[in-house]
Design a protein around this motif. Structure first.
Motif, short mmCIF file in Angstrom:
data_model
loop_
_atom_site.label_atom_id
_atom_site.label_comp_id
_atom_site.label_asym_id
_atom_site.label_seq_id
_atom_site.Cartn_x
_atom_site.Cartn_y
_atom_site.Cartn_z
N THR A 22 48.78 32.38 32.34
CA THR A 22 48.36 33.11 33.54
C THR A 22 49.55 33.65 34.33
OG1 THR A 22 48.27 31.15 34.98
CG2 THR A 22 46.25 31.74 33.76
N SER A 43 43.12 40.49 39.51
CA SER A 43 42.55 40.98 38.26
C SER A 43 43.17 42.28 37.74
CB SER A 43 41.03 41.17 38.41
OG SER A 43 40.74 42.14 39.40
N ILE A 62 41.66 42.45 34.21
CA ILE A 62 41.09 41.25 33.60
C ILE A 62 39.59 41.32 33.84
CG2 ILE A 62 40.97 38.73 33.66
CD1 ILE A 62 43.91 38.81 34.59
N GLN A 65 37.79 35.70 32.92
CA GLN A 65 38.80 34.65 32.97
C GLN A 65 38.10 33.36 33.36
OE1 GLN A 65 42.34 35.66 35.10
NE2 GLN A 65 43.24 33.65 34.83
N ILE A 71 40.94 34.39 28.64
CA ILE A 71 41.36 35.51 29.48
C ILE A 71 41.11 36.76 28.64
CG2 ILE A 71 43.26 36.67 30.68
CD1 ILE A 71 44.65 33.91 30.84
N TRP A 73 40.87 41.19 28.77
CA TRP A 73 41.33 42.34 29.54
C TRP A 73 40.93 43.65 28.87
CZ3 TRP A 73 44.19 40.03 25.84
CH2 TRP A 73 44.82 40.86 24.92
N ARG A 84 41.42 39.63 24.07
CA ARG A 84 41.17 38.33 24.69
C ARG A 84 42.08 37.28 24.10
NH1 ARG A 84 35.95 37.47 25.30
NH2 ARG A 84 35.94 35.22 25.26
#
Length: 151
Positions: A22, A43, A62, A65, A71, A73, A84
């Motif tokens: 992250t 995001s 994003i 999540q 996660i 995007w 992902r």
């Protein structure tokens, strides 16, 4: 669209692997070619990378999540891509799986995609992530919020 799927096992708890991932602004430490990632808000990010000798920039959002799990995007401008990263706990650590699709631009990128060179690049990036996260006792920070549908 070209597709890349790579997986690596890291010898840290899932919360540590996820927490380090992250920290988007630290991606240049392990992703070759990534010059910078600026986190605009929870995001949205702006990426700058050297791809095939050319500097590219794109924005990403994003869209999903969930702490210690996933996660995902999608790009919102510039280089088209989406994907992902999934985190699965294992007896001896965490399995990190990356799946992404992108639109190659130009002859160099199209040839690289056809030859599978990009998958090799992601595999090497994951090896560097493994070294980074296993070398640290704790993450350099983390974000534990949830995002669903970009919110």
């Amino acid at each position: 669209m070209a597709t890349i799927e790579q997986t690596i096992d890291v010898q840290v708890p899932v919360s540590t692997a996820y927490g380090q991932w992250t920290q988007f602004e630290q991606f240049p430490q392990f992703m070759e070619g990534v010059v910078s990632v600026a986190q605009i808000d929870d995001s949205h990010m702006r990426w700058v990378a050297e791809i095939g000798g050319e500097r590219k920039q794109w924005d990403a959002e994003i869209v999903e999540q969930e702490p210690d799990r996933v996660i995902a995007w999608r790009s919102t401008g510039g280089l088209r891509n989406h994907g992902r990263v999934e985190f699965r706990p294992m007896d001896e650590g965490t399995r990190v799986s990356v799946s992404m699709e992108y639109e190659p631009e130009g002859l160099k990128e199209s040839a690289g995609a056809m030859l599978g060179l990009d998958g090799g690049q992601v595999a090497r990036d994951l090896e560097r992530f493994k070294k980074l996260v296993e070398r640290r006792e704790v993450t350099t920070g983390e974000w534990r919020g949830e995002i669903d549908g970009g919110r």
